[in-house]
Design a protein around this motif. Structure first.
Motif, short mmCIF file in Angstrom:
data_model
loop_
_atom_site.label_atom_id
_atom_site.label_comp_id
_atom_site.label_asym_id
_atom_site.label_seq_id
_atom_site.Cartn_x
_atom_site.Cartn_y
_atom_site.Cartn_z
N ALA A 442 44.34 43.20 38.62
CA ALA A 442 44.87 43.80 39.85
C ALA A 442 44.38 45.23 39.99
N VAL A 443 44.43 45.97 38.88
CA VAL A 443 43.99 47.37 38.92
C VAL A 443 42.52 47.44 39.31
N GLU A 444 41.72 46.56 38.70
CA GLU A 444 40.29 46.56 38.97
C GLU A 444 40.01 46.16 40.44
N LYS A 445 40.71 45.14 40.91
CA LYS A 445 40.49 44.69 42.29
C LYS A 445 40.88 45.77 43.28
N ILE A 446 41.98 46.45 43.00
CA ILE A 446 42.41 47.51 43.91
C ILE A 446 41.39 48.65 43.91
N ARG A 447 40.89 48.93 42.70
CA ARG A 447 39.88 49.99 42.62
C ARG A 447 38.67 49.63 43.48
N ARG A 448 38.22 48.39 43.36
CA ARG A 448 37.05 47.98 44.12
C ARG A 448 37.31 47.94 45.62
N MET A 449 38.52 47.51 45.96
CA MET A 449 38.86 47.42 47.37
C MET A 449 38.87 48.79 48.02
N SER A 520 23.89 44.46 53.76
CA SER A 520 23.83 44.25 52.32
C SER A 520 23.47 45.54 51.58
N PHE A 521 22.91 46.50 52.29
CA PHE A 521 22.62 47.79 51.67
C PHE A 521 23.68 48.84 52.04
N SER A 522 24.76 48.39 52.64
CA SER A 522 25.71 49.35 53.18
C SER A 522 27.01 49.37 52.36
N ASN A 523 27.89 50.26 52.76
CA ASN A 523 29.17 50.38 52.06
C ASN A 523 30.30 49.77 52.88
N MET A 524 30.00 48.84 53.76
CA MET A 524 31.05 48.30 54.62
C MET A 524 32.12 47.62 53.77
N SER A 525 33.34 48.09 53.93
CA SER A 525 34.46 47.57 53.14
C SER A 525 35.74 48.01 53.83
N VAL A 736 31.74 34.17 47.55
CA VAL A 736 31.46 35.21 48.55
C VAL A 736 32.62 35.30 49.53
N TYR A 737 33.00 34.13 50.00
CA TYR A 737 34.05 34.07 51.01
C TYR A 737 35.30 34.79 50.53
N LYS A 738 35.64 34.53 49.28
CA LYS A 738 36.85 35.14 48.74
C LYS A 738 36.71 36.66 48.66
N ALA A 739 35.53 37.11 48.20
CA ALA A 739 35.31 38.56 48.08
C ALA A 739 35.40 39.23 49.44
N VAL A 740 34.84 38.58 50.45
CA VAL A 740 34.79 39.20 51.76
C VAL A 740 36.15 39.15 52.44
N PHE A 741 36.75 37.98 52.44
CA PHE A 741 37.94 37.85 53.26
C PHE A 741 39.21 38.28 52.57
N ASN A 742 39.22 38.28 51.25
CA ASN A 742 40.44 38.74 50.59
C ASN A 742 40.36 40.21 50.20
N LEU A 743 39.17 40.66 49.82
CA LEU A 743 39.07 42.05 49.37
C LEU A 743 38.23 42.90 50.31
N TYR A 744 37.86 42.37 51.45
CA TYR A 744 37.17 43.12 52.50
C TYR A 744 35.84 43.71 52.05
N GLN A 745 35.18 43.10 51.07
CA GLN A 745 33.92 43.68 50.59
C GLN A 745 32.75 43.12 51.39
N TYR A 746 32.62 43.58 52.60
CA TYR A 746 31.59 43.04 53.49
C TYR A 746 30.18 43.30 52.97
N GLY A 747 29.94 44.52 52.51
CA GLY A 747 28.61 44.86 52.03
C GLY A 747 28.23 44.01 50.83
N TYR A 748 29.16 43.88 49.91
CA TYR A 748 28.94 43.07 48.71
C TYR A 748 28.67 41.62 49.09
N GLY A 749 29.47 41.11 50.02
CA GLY A 749 29.29 39.72 50.47
C GLY A 749 27.93 39.52 51.10
N ALA A 750 27.48 40.49 51.88
CA ALA A 750 26.18 40.37 52.53
C ALA A 750 25.07 40.35 51.48
N ALA A 751 25.21 41.19 50.45
CA ALA A 751 24.19 41.22 49.39
C ALA A 751 24.13 39.88 48.68
#
Lengths: 777, 276
Positions: A442-449, A520-525, A736-751
């Motif tokens: 949880a701590v790690e996920k929150i940090r990334r989010m 994919s090269f961006s920080n969208m999150s 990917v889907y989980k990373a993008v839609f649950n943790l809002y990591q759009y840039g990561y998902g695109a990469a």
């Protein structure tokens, strides 16, 4: 993509929405200039005839079928009172509402209002896509609402002054205990009683070694249902129950471990809960009178109470005997939020609607018919004084509940709890280990989010590289451009024939594709939703630094190969069986394409039901008819993955069969005749004539089949319920889907998507080269 | 020629087994649609549930705009089928019969459009559709569906044309047909199984697509069937009866379309067309 430009385009897009909403007849008329067919179509599509003098308010909500009727009734009353406002409602399922609203708001459009539970508000505010409703609510007495139903949050641009971002019309979504009076006499007061009652009600009536009636059921695999046990043991998911505090997960506590131990014991020691009990199993068992008690939320109660087969009573959750603390469920408020893009007349109209729908009349209507707890204190009080047992029980349970945090971090908490909790149920970890693992994740996920990333040194190098790449490509292919021109004169017909198809394809794909490349090269999150910018290669670094990536990749390859192989083999087998003198051919064909014909999003769920441990057809047939051991299909990682594969093969073979069948029609019968004269066996004929002759049609089917299977999100998502157990059934796209839609990591998902794209491209190049499928004849 | 008995038995054995496997889960959907009291699961294996009722079906037609959705879906799907078949039949022909610069690159580009995970394209796709003012129009949806179906259709048609001997066309050319006439009168009729598959596939693509439709269509009157169907689904409170009965009704047209087209799949039209 620099922020100022982006903002500008948002403003222009805002005007576009305005135009879409109030389409002028002229716009529709111009469409008629096209071909008649297209004209009629666009007319139909644009829906002329709306008066532009009316202000239109669009509301996206997630109310259930029963509630929708009531909402429509309320809106009809509202429209009568406000003839200059027209309201359009649209139902979207909770998660879709969230992601759909995010996309729409990003494009500068979207509905003026969204209605939903408060737990996505934290994210909405951080993204800056909901607006402050306070200016419009001044005329309304906010004191009349209970505290929790008005959500004030601070966000970017208003760090000091909280905005009113949601006005709730009801509170609830809380769990309580419902028992069937036909099976037990009274609700348990404490957990000792709970266990005793449940044991007494767990019966094997016909003594066949299989339990026919369970004492207790609930969505056992979902952490939301564990929360009351945690609170009852004195714990909480965050270190403070204050909703305004900075959310720090507090899962690594003795209280959480004790709660986990208790829940696991319910099933494994006391055996009062069926194995692999998920929401639908619990619901079905209770509704059919095969379970004495269920823990479920207020959304489900009216169905239980209105059922003829059971005599359901709602009761508060019991007190935990070892601590003396009552089990306290999470309580959320549901309500209306205003789109940040809504301005002027639309915003005024929207807020008039909010005032009406959160008004006393409207709330009373919902309370009377839906048994929901209103957000206005006066009406709530009245509900309590009423004789209605359900409302009273609900209010009592709500009163000792804890408000559900509205922060985006809660999602990271669920995502960390779920896999570890399921691992605990699967027996691969202890309560203590599970709780500390939950905390760490949880701590790690929150940090990334919440990660904020500014453009790195690589950003400008990247932009330079991109320009160089394009220039290099043009230079490298310089001879071909000249050839193309010369060839155009020679092969004009060929170019004209392919042009329309290529044009349609490029039109739809180019923009989204390039958008993703940049993304994919961006920080969208979460923290950079509207003001994202190109920051460099960090997303790619992150993907390759994770060990899970390689593991998931391996699973994806396994999944793809097995699914495609068996779909093709079964498809060929059936086509061969059908391609000959068979009686009842037409009937067979129709039956065999059923898996393709019925929408996959329901058949996948039926398959999930068939894989249920105790009640699923697969285990019952395997066990009763063939005497095979029971397999915990959905609870054990490998078995769950196999279940997904089986479902996908079932969905895929009819397509391959149809392709093969079509291909077989082109094979001249003389070839078989000649083979028969030469006494070639049937198998030999199939191997030496049918297969080679099918190649031209099978190769594209296999290539695309592989690509589709590799990217098939649906089956995994529905059969394994989003990667369960313990996120062990993921393939790359669901990951990917989980990373993008649950943790809002759009840039990561695109990469990650770009990586998927290049892997598939490599596969296609190699496969097609080896099979020479791109050659003309 | 009569087949040996053992082969006939084998054929029926295989077909029966797979038909049973194909039908059973489908029957489960039927069973849910007939089940009273809104239950997805059941604890017994009976297909016709106790106290079964047709309430869900009645409700669909009387209280939900089901026919409207069906109309929308038919309109979209048929138009997509038409465009898909037209574009694929001519494009595939060019890919099969002409050697032109960029052919290989073109064919490859076509399938690369399928390689990007669709869920990640949704956000930019929505942004694009919104900027082009195509939100809530069938036009945007149809263009996208055609684009989704085309790669497979083009490749499939190319494959089918590849199986048709060029000698037939040459004969027609010698008899005085123009290239276009040859295509229409000789090649296309022989590629009917391919056209059928292309048509079926295009139809299915548009008929069952959900994700993009949910982005584009934002009024319930404009819904296509999958959207209507999904509107009965909600987290933990899905109307299973409605959901399942709608799913059954959604698959009926597909079965009908398939029945109509399937005779072209097994008629053996090219038999004896060419002797090499």
């Amino acid at each position: 993509m620099m922020p100022p430009r982006h903002r500008q385009s948002m403003i222009s897009a805002r005007w576009t929405t305005h135009r879409i909403m109030n389409r002028s007849p002229l716009q529709c008329g111009s469409a008629r200039l096209g071909s008649t067919l297209l004209g009629v179509l666009i007319l139909f599509a644009f829906g002329c005839g709306e008066s532009s003098r009316q202000t239109q308010v669009t509301l996206w909500h997630q109310m259930t079928v029963g509630e929708r009727q009531l909402l429509e009734d309320q809106i009809r009353v509202f429209e009568k009172e406000n003839p200059d406002i027209r309201v359009k409602t649209l139902y979207k399922e909770t998660e879709e509402l969230r992601s759909g609203f995010q996309a729409a708001a990003l494009a500068g459009t979207g509905p003026e209002l969204v209605y939903g539970p408060s737990d996505s508000l934290g994210a909405f505010v951080t993204m800056g896509i909901v607006g402050d409703m306070a200016p419009w609510m001044e005329r309304v007495d906010l004191e009349a609402f209970i505290d929790q139903s008005l959500t004030f949050l601070t966000g970017p641009g208003h760090e000091q002054t909280p905005w009113l971002v949601q006005v709730g019309d009801r509170v609830g979504n809380h769990l309580a205990l419902i028992y069937n009076r036909n099976l037990i006499d009274a609700a348990p007061k404490n957990t000792d009683q709970l266990i005793r009652f449940a044991k007494e009600a767990t019966l094997d009536k016909d003594a066949d070694g299989r339990v026919d009636q369970y004492g207790l059921v609930f969505n056992f695999v979902e952490p939301f249902f564990v929360v009351p046990f945690i609170t009852g043991h004195g714990g909480w998911v965050f270190d403070s129950i204050d909703t305004n505090a900075v959310p720090v997960p507090a899962l690594d506590t003795p209280e959480v471990a004790a709660a986990l131990q208790f829940v696991r014991d319910l099933q494994q020691k006391h055996k009062v809960i069926p194995a692999g009990c998920d929401y639908d199993t619990a619901d079905t068992l209770f509704k059919s009178g095969q379970a004495a008690m269920i823990i479920n939320g207020d959304w489900s109660w009216s169905e239980y109470l209105n059922s003829d087969t059971i005599d359901a009573v709602v009761a508060p959750l019991p007190v935990v005997s070892s601590t003396g603390i009552p089990m306290r469920p999470m309580v959320a408020s549901k309500g209306y939020s205003l789109n940040a893009n809504a301005q002027g007349r639309e915003a005024d109209a929207a807020m008039t609607l909010v005032q009406f729908l959160t008004g006393a009349e409207s709330q009373r209507a919902f309370m009377d018919q839906m048994k929901t707890l209103p957000s206005r204190t006066a009406i709530l009080q009245k509900a309590l004084s009423q004789e209605d047992v359900t409302l009273r029980a609900s209010a009592a349970q709500k009163a000792n509940g804890l408000p559900m945090p509205v922060v985006a971090e809660l999602r990271a908490v669920w995502d960390s709890m779920r896999p570890n909790y399921q691992a605990l149920l699967g027996g691969s970890t202890t309560p203590k280990q599970a709780s500390s693992q939950m905390q760490a994740e949880a701590v790690e996920k929150i940090r990334r989010m919440n990660e904020r990333r500014e453009p790195g040194a690589t950003a400008w190098i990247l932009q330079l590289l991109a320009v160089l790449l394009v220039a290099g490509f043009l230079y490298w292919q310089r001879h071909n451009w000249g050839k193309l021109l010369g060839d155009w004169k020679k092969n004009r017909l060929a170019y004209l024939l392919v042009a329309p198809a290529i044009l349609v394809l490029l039109l739809t794909i180019i923009y989204p594709f390039l958008y993703n490349v940049v993304l994919s090269f961006s920080n969208m999150s979460l923290r950079h939703f509207q003001d994202w910018q190109v920051t460099g290669l960090q997303n790619y670094q992150q993907v390759f630094s994770e060990t899970t990536f390689f593991w998931v990749l391996w699973k994806t390859i396994l999944w793809t190969v097995v699914c495609v192989f068996f779909s093709v083999v079964f498809g060929l087998l059936l086509a061969a069986a059908l391609n000959g003198p068979v009686r009842g051919k037409a009937l067979y064909q129709v039956l065999l394409i059923l898996p393709w014909a019925i929408p996959a999003y329901i058949t996948a769920l039926t398959w999930r039901g068939m894989f249920d441990y105790e009640y699923g057809a697969v285990n019952i047939i395997a066990n009763d008819v063939f005497g095979l051991p029971m397999v915990n299909w959905l609870g054990e990682p490998n078995a769950a993955f196999a279940a997904c594969i089986i479902t996908n093969i079932w969905l895929g073979f009819p397509f391959m069969m149809v392709i093969a069948l079509g291909g077989m029609q082109g094979i001249p019968g003389e070839l078989y005749e000649a083979a028969r004269i030469d006494r070639v066996s049937r198998l030999g004929q199939f191997w030496n004539i049918t297969l080679p002759m099918l190649r031209p049609v099978l190769i594209p089917a296999i290539t695309l089949g592989t690509i589709w299977t590799f990217n098939n999100l649906n089956v995994i998502w529905l059969v394994s319920n989003g990667g369960e157990p313990s996120d062990k059934t993921h393939i790359l796209v669901s990951y990917v889907y989980k990373a993008v839609f649950n943790l809002y990591q759009y840039g990561y998902g695109a990469a990650l998507s770009m990586i998927i794209f290049f892997m598939l491209l490599a596969f296609a190049l190699i496969f097609l080269h080896r099979t020479r499928a791109t050659e003309a004849i | 020629m009569k087949e040996p008995r053992i082969i006939t038995i084998l054929r029926h054995g295989v077909l029966l087994l797979f038909a049973a496997i194909a039908v059973y889960p489908a029957l489960n959907v039927l069973s849910i649609s007939l089940r009273p009291g809104n239950r997805l699961r059941s604890t017994d294996l009976a297909i016709i549930p106790e106290n079964w009722s047709l309430d869900s079906y009645v409700h669909l037609f009387t209280e939900q705009p089901f026919l409207r959705w069906m109309g929308n879906s038919l309109l979209v799907s048929l138009l997509v089928t038409l465009t898909g078949v037209c574009l694929a039949s001519i494009g595939g022909y060019a890919f099969s019969r002409f050697k032109f610069v960029g052919r290989k690159a073109g064919m490859l580009t076509i399938i690369t459009t399928q390689m990007f995970p669709a869920t990640m394209l949704l956000l930019p796709l929505y942004v694009m559709i919104a900027r082009l003012n195509l939100v809530n129009t069938f036009l945007g949806l149809m263009v996208f569906y055609t684009a989704t179906a085309l790669p497979f259709c083009l490749w499939q048609m190319k494959g089918f044309y590849d199986t048709i001997p060029v000698s037939l066309e040459e004969a027609a050319r010698i008899d005085g047909c123009s290239r276009w006439q040859t295509f229409l009168k000789v090649t296309l009729p022989l590629a009917v199984p391919g056209l059928v598959i292309t048509a079926l596939f295009s139809f299915m693509t548009a008929w069952s697509e959900y994700l993009v439709a949910a982005q584009v269509l934002q009024e319930s009157d404009m819904f296509t069937l999958p959207l209507g169907l999904k509107s009965f689904q909600a987290t933990m409170s899905t109307q299973w009866g409605l959901y399942a009965s709608a799913a059954i009704l959604v698959s009926l047209p597909v079965v009908i379309v398939f029945m109509l087209l399937s005779r072209y799949l097994v008629s053996g039209m090219t038999l004896g067309a060419v002797k090499e």
